[in-house]
Design an enzyme around this catalytic site. Structure first.
Site, PDB file in Angstrom:
ATOM      1  CG  ASP A 166      34.358 -22.627  48.118  1.00 34.29           C
ATOM      2  OD1 ASP A 166      33.866 -23.722  47.744  1.00 34.29           O
ATOM      3  OD2 ASP A 166      34.213 -22.182  49.265  1.00 34.29           O
TER       4      ASP A 166
ATOM      5  CB  SER B 103      61.880  -6.900  36.099  1.00 35.36           C
ATOM      6  OG  SER B 103      60.927  -6.960  35.050  1.00 35.36           O
TER       7      SER B 103
ATOM      8  NE  ARG C  23      39.817  30.727  38.321  1.00 38.75           N
ATOM      9  CZ  ARG C  23      39.770  31.488  39.401  1.00 38.75           C
ATOM     10  NH1 ARG C  23      40.885  31.732  40.094  1.00 38.75           N
ATOM     11  NH2 ARG C  23      38.622  32.009  39.814  1.00 38.75           N
TER      12      ARG C  23
END
Length: 524
Positions: free
Chosen positions: A187, A381, A486
């Site tokens: 559109d 699938s 860390r």
């Protein structure tokens, strides 16, 4: 939702015209948005069940509603303000009483899926969220306060060739991107391109995906939808594909330069006949000062034969566009292939984080990815092997076997020899999802097993059980920017948003990630 052709045409066109335009060539489609052939089905009860497959917050607790911005066949658009931030948005509210059949519900769901699917495109109005209550569905989206291109032509007059060329470059790039993501808008018209800034003609955003559909390469459609003045002849002949959108763009370009549509009549049937005849008027007064280059491009975009009509990339490389529009650095890689390539260059931690994000997306957000995955030839699938992946990707772009194998190795995170849907989602999830904090928090929390705000080497090893730990150590050292042993949240976010952190992967030996998949409704 969008508009379907077939009803009566209003008697006047409503383009206020300057002295260089011809008011007697116009019919008013603006007040009704477009012509509709939706038959009001009687005897059907309004759908009372949920449209979404999950409960949502009460929108009234999160937003304050203001004035009406617009109204269409299926809904009303309101100005709304987010209470927590004060940011204004547009909210399209669709009454459930308007959803008279299961097909109406599926159409609304598809519209939401497509808006999420296209959320990464620059010139698409951004969907923020969707809410549902007992009476209505509420789609909250970006507010475009600058009016639409129809109003721009109406009040500002025709555009210069330079400005029209730049706008056409943006519009055709949008069309090209949609098609490469397996979507047809269906559109395209001036009214469906909004300006975010009324003083910037190029700040356009495409809206109204109510008629949009997911497409597979080579797929054809036979329903007549759109707005009469912008329809390609093959749409009227009920056999069309994405080429029809270049024709619609050609109509837009004609109007931008002249202020009137190229095919017109006093009624809808007359418009259709004019479109089929294909006679383009370049002799009228408003075309006297327009260059031959512009006319040549319009002629080739409005070619009646879809196979001979210019392709999107040919429009973008046309001399008139190149001479008048700003140069673009955009590549022409189909979006599916481009996203897979981009994913293949990410480090392993980032790829797994994307899979975590993908697993936590809503059905509305994953519907577009499901449609593309099915379009690769998977027959619904949940996994696709190399041969099928090769066949499917070559529908988008010709690739060497080695390139496809490289992409597959990167996407096949669990190294089981096939690409599962969850892995495909991870590879094709729009990067714009990274702008949403909760997705990043979810991904970080997956690795931060003890919830202390840090990812340690032990937690990384636990998440990647079966991988080469030397490779993980290399990734850890790169991401751990302050070398404190860390990874904190800020370092994690920096990695996710920075494409420069790249470490080559090695295959994982087994799969640790599973998810349930909800099938996407097929386009009509």
């Amino acid at each position: 939702m969008g508009n379907q052709c077939g009803g009566p045409v209003p008697s006047q066109y409503g383009y206020p015209t300057s002295e260089s335009m011809y008011a007697d060539r116009c019919l008013d489609l603006k007040p009704s948005s477009t012509v509709t052939s939706s038959i009001i089905r009687r005897g059907l009860d309004p759908i009372s069940s949920q449209v979404l497959n999950h409960k949502t917050s009460n929108i009234r607790d999160l937003f304050e509603f203001g004035r009406v911005l617009g109204q269409g066949e299926f809904g009303i658009v309101y100005l709304c303000t987010e209470i927590s931030t004060g940011i204004d948005y547009a909210c399209k509210t669709i009454s459930k009483r308007k959803l008279l059949s299961r097909q109406d519900v599926e159409d609304v769901r598809r519209e939401i899926h497509i808006m999420h699917h296209l959320s990464s495109l620059e010139n698409v109005v951004k969907i923020k969220d969707v809410y549902e209550d007992s009476n209505a569905l509420h789609i909250v989206m970006e507010l475009c306060g600058g009016g639409d291109l129809f109003d721009r032509v109406t009040h500002g007059g025709c555009l210069s060739e330079k400005r029209a060329a730049e706008l056409m470059r943006i519009i055709v790039r949008f069309i090209q991107s949609c098609h490469s993501l397996g979507v047809m808008h269906r559109d395209l018209k001036l009214e469906n391109f909004m300006l975010t800034d009324k003083d910037d003609d190029f700040s356009i955003k495409a809206i109204d995906f109510g008629l949009s559909v997911f497409i597979k390469p080579g797929q054809m459609f036979n329903d007549i939808v759109g707005s009469p003045y912008y329809l390609a002849p093959e749409v009227l002949n009920r056999r069309y594909g994405p080429e029809a959108e270049i024709f619609s763009a050609g109509i837009i370009l004609y109007i931008l330069l002249s202020g009137v549509p190229p095919f017109w009549a006093d009624n809808q049937q007359g418009i259709y006949e004019a479109i089929k005849e294909g006679n383009i008027d370049f002799e009228s007064q408003q075309w006297a000062l327009i260059s031959d280059g512009a006319k040549d491009l319009i002629t080739k975009m409005l070619c009646p034969s879809p196979s001979e009509r210019l392709k999107a990339h040919e429009v973008l490389s046309h001399p008139w566009i190149c001479e008048n529009a700003a140069a673009s650095d955009d590549t022409h890689d189909p979006a599916v292939v481009s996203r897979l390539k981009q994913f293949s260059e990410m480090n392993l931690l980032k790829r797994l984080a994307f899979q975590v994000i993908a697993e936590n997306l809503s059905e509305e957000e994953t519907g577009g990815m499901r449609a593309i995955f099915n379009g690769l030839g998977t027959d619904d699938s949940e996994a696709i092997a190399f041969d099928k992946l090769k066949e499917g990707l070559n529908k988008y772009e010709s690739l060497e076997d080695s390139e496809i194998q490289q992409l597959m190795n990167a996407v096949d995170i669990n190294s089981n020899g096939s690409v599962e849907f969850v892995e495909f989602m991870a590879a094709t999830v729009p990067l714009s999802k990274l702008e949403q904090e909760h997705h990043l928090v979810t991904a970080f929390s997956f690795f931060d097993k003890d919830g202390n705000g840090f990812i340690t080497r032990d937690e990384l090893e636990l998440a990647f059980d079966g991988y080469n730990m030397e490779l993980l150590e290399d990734i850890f050292e790169v991401v751990d920017q302050n070398n404190d042993g860390r990874i904190d949240y800020s370092e994690f976010v920096a990695m996710m948003k920075n494409s420069a952190v790249q470490i080559t992967q090695e295959p994982m030996q087994r799969n640790s990630f599973e998810m349930d998949i909800v099938e996407e409704p097929q386009p009509r």
